[in-house]
Design a protein around this motif. Structure first.
Motif, PDB file in Angstrom:
ATOM      1  N   PRO A  79      37.093  -7.673 -39.741  1.00  9.98           N
ATOM      2  CA  PRO A  79      35.754  -8.261 -39.765  1.00  9.98           C
ATOM      3  C   PRO A  79      35.775  -9.784 -39.822  1.00  9.98           C
ATOM      4  N   ASP A  80      36.858 -10.385 -40.302  1.00 12.96           N
ATOM      5  CA  ASP A  80      36.918 -11.844 -40.387  1.00 12.96           C
ATOM      6  C   ASP A  80      37.016 -12.498 -39.016  1.00 12.96           C
ATOM      7  N   SER A  81      37.539 -11.785 -38.044  1.00 15.12           N
ATOM      8  CA  SER A  81      37.684 -12.359 -36.704  1.00 15.12           C
ATOM      9  C   SER A  81      36.696 -11.732 -35.729  1.00 15.12           C
ATOM     10  N   ILE A 118      31.973  10.599 -22.673  1.00 12.71           N
ATOM     11  CA  ILE A 118      30.630  11.096 -22.976  1.00 12.71           C
ATOM     12  C   ILE A 118      29.732   9.950 -23.405  1.00 12.71           C
ATOM     13  N   ALA A 119      30.239   9.060 -24.264  1.00 10.91           N
ATOM     14  CA  ALA A 119      29.457   7.925 -24.767  1.00 10.91           C
ATOM     15  C   ALA A 119      30.414   6.858 -25.270  1.00 10.91           C
ATOM     16  N   ALA A 120      29.948   5.614 -25.281  1.00  9.14           N
ATOM     17  CA  ALA A 120      30.730   4.510 -25.834  1.00  9.14           C
ATOM     18  C   ALA A 120      29.780   3.408 -26.243  1.00  9.14           C
ATOM     19  N   SER A 121      30.104   2.734 -27.339  1.00 11.82           N
ATOM     20  CA  SER A 121      29.276   1.620 -27.763  1.00 11.82           C
ATOM     21  C   SER A 121      30.034   0.734 -28.732  1.00 11.82           C
ATOM     22  N   ALA A 122      29.795  -0.552 -28.617  1.00  7.84           N
ATOM     23  CA  ALA A 122      30.257  -1.499 -29.629  1.00  7.84           C
ATOM     24  C   ALA A 122      29.173  -1.556 -30.694  1.00  7.84           C
ATOM     25  N   LEU A 123      29.562  -1.879 -31.904  1.00  6.24           N
ATOM     26  CA  LEU A 123      28.606  -2.003 -33.001  1.00  6.24           C
ATOM     27  C   LEU A 123      28.460  -3.473 -33.375  1.00  6.24           C
ATOM     28  N   ALA A 124      27.293  -3.848 -33.846  1.00  7.32           N
ATOM     29  CA  ALA A 124      27.024  -5.235 -34.228  1.00  7.32           C
ATOM     30  C   ALA A 124      27.866  -5.628 -35.435  1.00  7.32           C
ATOM     31  N   ASP A 125      27.936  -6.916 -35.689  1.00  8.97           N
ATOM     32  CA  ASP A 125      28.653  -7.470 -36.832  1.00  8.97           C
ATOM     33  C   ASP A 125      28.254  -6.737 -38.110  1.00  8.97           C
ATOM     34  N   PRO A 126      29.212  -6.405 -38.974  1.00  7.51           N
ATOM     35  CA  PRO A 126      28.901  -5.670 -40.199  1.00  7.51           C
ATOM     36  C   PRO A 126      27.848  -6.344 -41.084  1.00  7.51           C
ATOM     37  N   ILE A 127      27.710  -7.646 -40.991  1.00  7.33           N
ATOM     38  CA  ILE A 127      26.723  -8.344 -41.810  1.00  7.33           C
ATOM     39  C   ILE A 127      25.296  -7.902 -41.467  1.00  7.33           C
ATOM     40  N   GLY A 132      23.651  -5.647 -45.455  1.00  6.16           N
ATOM     41  CA  GLY A 132      25.048  -6.038 -45.349  1.00  6.16           C
ATOM     42  C   GLY A 132      25.988  -4.897 -45.662  1.00  6.16           C
ATOM     43  N   PRO A 133      27.278  -5.148 -45.490  1.00  5.99           N
ATOM     44  CA  PRO A 133      28.265  -4.110 -45.774  1.00  5.99           C
ATOM     45  C   PRO A 133      28.278  -3.773 -47.266  1.00  5.99           C
ATOM     46  N   VAL A 134      28.699  -2.561 -47.595  1.00  2.46           N
ATOM     47  CA  VAL A 134      28.729  -2.113 -48.982  1.00  2.46           C
ATOM     48  C   VAL A 134      29.708  -2.952 -49.797  1.00  2.46           C
ATOM     49  N   VAL A 135      30.920  -3.109 -49.286  1.00  2.00           N
ATOM     50  CA  VAL A 135      31.946  -3.906 -49.964  1.00  2.00           C
ATOM     51  C   VAL A 135      32.720  -4.675 -48.900  1.00  2.00           C
ATOM     52  N   PRO A 136      33.272  -5.811 -49.264  1.00  2.00           N
ATOM     53  CA  PRO A 136      34.139  -6.509 -48.306  1.00  2.00           C
ATOM     54  C   PRO A 136      35.300  -5.592 -47.933  1.00  2.00           C
ATOM     55  N   ALA A 137      35.695  -5.641 -46.685  1.00  2.00           N
ATOM     56  CA  ALA A 137      36.759  -4.745 -46.234  1.00  2.00           C
ATOM     57  C   ALA A 137      37.737  -5.487 -45.334  1.00  2.00           C
ATOM     58  N   ARG A 138      38.959  -4.969 -45.289  1.00  3.08           N
ATOM     59  CA  ARG A 138      39.961  -5.548 -44.401  1.00  3.08           C
ATOM     60  C   ARG A 138      39.736  -5.129 -42.964  1.00  3.08           C
ATOM     61  N   SER A 139      38.999  -4.046 -42.758  1.00  2.00           N
ATOM     62  CA  SER A 139      38.640  -3.632 -41.408  1.00  2.00           C
ATOM     63  C   SER A 139      37.248  -3.020 -41.455  1.00  2.00           C
ATOM     64  N   HIS A 140      36.616  -2.972 -40.310  1.00  2.00           N
ATOM     65  CA  HIS A 140      35.301  -2.355 -40.232  1.00  2.00           C
ATOM     66  C   HIS A 140      35.205  -1.534 -38.950  1.00  2.00           C
TER      67      HIS A 140
END
Length: 127
Positions: free
Chosen positions: A11-13, A50-59, A76-84
């Motif tokens: 999520p940082d990048s 069948i389907a594909a989508s990118a998701l918006a920034d976790p914020i 916002g996200p529930v907790v900071p995470a190393r990946s999302h």
């Protein structure tokens, strides 16, 4: 059988879930975009996608839960995470091995991770 390929990234990048890891250079972006476009074209033509989508920034997320009967909605996200969870594909393939083959070709498999999960029907009895 249908599988969802859950694409996790840093999520940082976050810029785009598959093409722009931290320290990105233009050539790397172009190569990842071309590889992803080729994969999408192949699995679309084969009827596997069948389907594909990118998701918006976790914020931009909202988390909803109930506590003691009260609705709690948190921005916002529930907790900071190393990946999302950055995006997903739903594929209909002949075998679990084919799902792994498709997931391995996603750019995120190189510096993030791709989780493969079978998609169950509403009854869940097939698992």
């Amino acid at each position: 059988m249908r599988y969802v390929l859950l694409i996790h990234s840093d999520p940082d990048s976050w810029v785009h879930p598959m093409f722009l890891p931290s320290g990105t250079d233009v050539d790397l972006c172009d190569a990842r975009a071309a590889a992803f476009a080729k994969l999408l074209r192949e699995i679309t033509e084969s009827g596997e996608l069948i389907a594909a989508s990118a998701l918006a920034d976790p914020i931009t997320s909202t988390t909803v839960r109930r506590s003691g009967g009260a609705l709690l909605a948190t921005d916002g996200p529930v907790v900071p995470a190393r990946s999302h969870l950055a995006g997903f594909l739903v594929v209909d393939v002949d075998s679990p091995q084919r799902a792994v083959e498709v997931a391995a070709r996603l750019p995120a498999a190189g510096d993030g991770r791709v989780e493969i999960r079978p998609v169950m029907g509403l009854s869940g009895m097939e698992m």
